[in-house]
Motif scaffolding. Structure first.
Motif, short mmCIF file in Angstrom:
data_model
loop_
_atom_site.label_atom_id
_atom_site.label_comp_id
_atom_site.label_asym_id
_atom_site.label_seq_id
_atom_site.Cartn_x
_atom_site.Cartn_y
_atom_site.Cartn_z
N MET A 60 0.85 -1.19 0.00
CA MET A 60 0.00 0.00 0.00
C MET A 60 0.88 1.23 0.00
O MET A 60 1.86 1.29 0.74
CB MET A 60 -0.92 0.04 1.22
CG MET A 60 -1.97 -1.01 1.21
SD MET A 60 -3.13 -0.78 2.57
CE MET A 60 -4.12 -2.25 2.36
N GLU A 61 0.50 2.18 -0.81
CA GLU A 61 1.22 3.45 -0.86
C GLU A 61 0.22 4.58 -0.65
O GLU A 61 -0.72 4.72 -1.41
CB GLU A 61 1.92 3.61 -2.21
CG GLU A 61 2.71 4.90 -2.29
CD GLU A 61 3.43 5.03 -3.62
OE1 GLU A 61 4.54 4.51 -3.73
OE2 GLU A 61 2.85 5.65 -4.53
N VAL A 72 4.11 0.68 2.45
CA VAL A 72 4.29 -0.45 3.36
C VAL A 72 3.95 -1.73 2.62
O VAL A 72 3.20 -1.71 1.65
CB VAL A 72 3.41 -0.34 4.64
CG1 VAL A 72 3.76 0.89 5.44
CG2 VAL A 72 1.93 -0.36 4.29
N THR A 73 4.49 -2.84 3.10
CA THR A 73 4.21 -4.15 2.50
C THR A 73 3.96 -5.15 3.61
O THR A 73 4.61 -5.10 4.66
CB THR A 73 5.41 -4.62 1.66
OG1 THR A 73 5.66 -3.66 0.64
CG2 THR A 73 5.13 -5.97 1.01
N HIS A 74 3.00 -6.04 3.37
CA HIS A 74 2.72 -7.10 4.33
C HIS A 74 2.49 -8.39 3.55
O HIS A 74 1.74 -8.41 2.58
CB HIS A 74 1.49 -6.77 5.17
CG HIS A 74 1.26 -7.72 6.30
ND1 HIS A 74 2.02 -7.70 7.44
CD2 HIS A 74 0.37 -8.72 6.46
CE1 HIS A 74 1.61 -8.64 8.27
NE2 HIS A 74 0.61 -9.29 7.68
N GLU A 88 -2.97 -1.95 8.55
CA GLU A 88 -2.52 -1.62 9.91
C GLU A 88 -1.13 -1.00 9.90
O GLU A 88 -0.87 -0.03 10.60
CB GLU A 88 -2.53 -2.86 10.81
CG GLU A 88 -3.88 -3.16 11.40
CD GLU A 88 -4.45 -1.99 12.19
OE1 GLU A 88 -3.76 -1.41 13.04
OE2 GLU A 88 -5.62 -1.66 11.94
N LYS A 89 -0.23 -1.56 9.09
CA LYS A 89 1.12 -0.99 8.99
C LYS A 89 1.05 0.44 8.45
O LYS A 89 1.77 1.32 8.92
CB LYS A 89 1.99 -1.84 8.06
CG LYS A 89 2.52 -3.10 8.69
CD LYS A 89 3.44 -3.83 7.73
CE LYS A 89 4.03 -5.07 8.34
NZ LYS A 89 4.95 -5.77 7.39
N LEU A 90 0.21 0.66 7.46
CA LEU A 90 0.07 2.00 6.89
C LEU A 90 -0.51 2.96 7.93
O LEU A 90 -0.06 4.11 8.04
CB LEU A 90 -0.80 1.96 5.64
CG LEU A 90 -0.87 3.24 4.82
CD1 LEU A 90 0.51 3.73 4.41
CD2 LEU A 90 -1.73 3.01 3.58
N ASN A 91 -1.46 2.50 8.70
CA ASN A 91 -2.04 3.32 9.77
C ASN A 91 -0.94 3.74 10.76
O ASN A 91 -0.86 4.91 11.14
CB ASN A 91 -3.14 2.54 10.49
CG ASN A 91 -3.81 3.36 11.57
OD1 ASN A 91 -4.14 4.52 11.38
ND2 ASN A 91 -4.01 2.75 12.72
#
Length: 138
Positions: A60-61, A72-74, A88-91
């Protein structure tokens, strides 16, 4: 906030998938809606047809207004876990960015001034400045 969903040819990009991804992002990043122009989502099956652990990747960018994009990448075993994990990582990344910006703009509070008063160095500096001023005017 515009949300764009892309997927590779191993993950079928259906309207239902796009709506679910949009809903997940909107609910997770709701508090930043006014601060973001766009969020791009890239979903990919790393191993293609072959099964394997953590082979679904979601990147997500986010594009915050007036700032560099944050990416971020998951990776996870399932599509749901990959998308929710990336959201969640982007948040957290946005929380960090906007928290730092908020700290830079935050005015000095009375509590911080009181805390400085208890600091002996601050009291010495204040005393020194008072003597300097008295010497200039006295």
């Amino acid at each position: 906030m515009q949300i764009q969903v892309n997927s590779d040819n191993h993950i079928e990009n259906s309207i239902r998938l796009e709506e679910w991804v949009r809903t997940t992002i909107e609910s997770t990043l709701e508090r930043y809606e006014e601060d973001l122009t766009r969020v791009e989502v890239h979903i990919r099956d790393e191993n293609g047809e072959k099964p394997g652990p953590h082979d679904i990747r979601c990147q997500m960018e986010a594009r915050p207004k007036g700032h560099q994009p944050i990416s971020v990448t998951h990776k996870a075993d399932t599509l749901d876990q990959a998308v929710e994990g990336a959201a969640e990582k982007l948040n957290h990344a946005l929380e960090h960015l906007f928290g730092k910006l908020r700290d830079k703009r935050a005015p000095v509070t009375d509590a911080e001034i009181d805390a400085d008063s208890e600091n002996p160095d601050a009291m010495l500096q204040e005393e020194f400045l008072e003597k300097e001023e008295d010497a200039l005017h006295g």
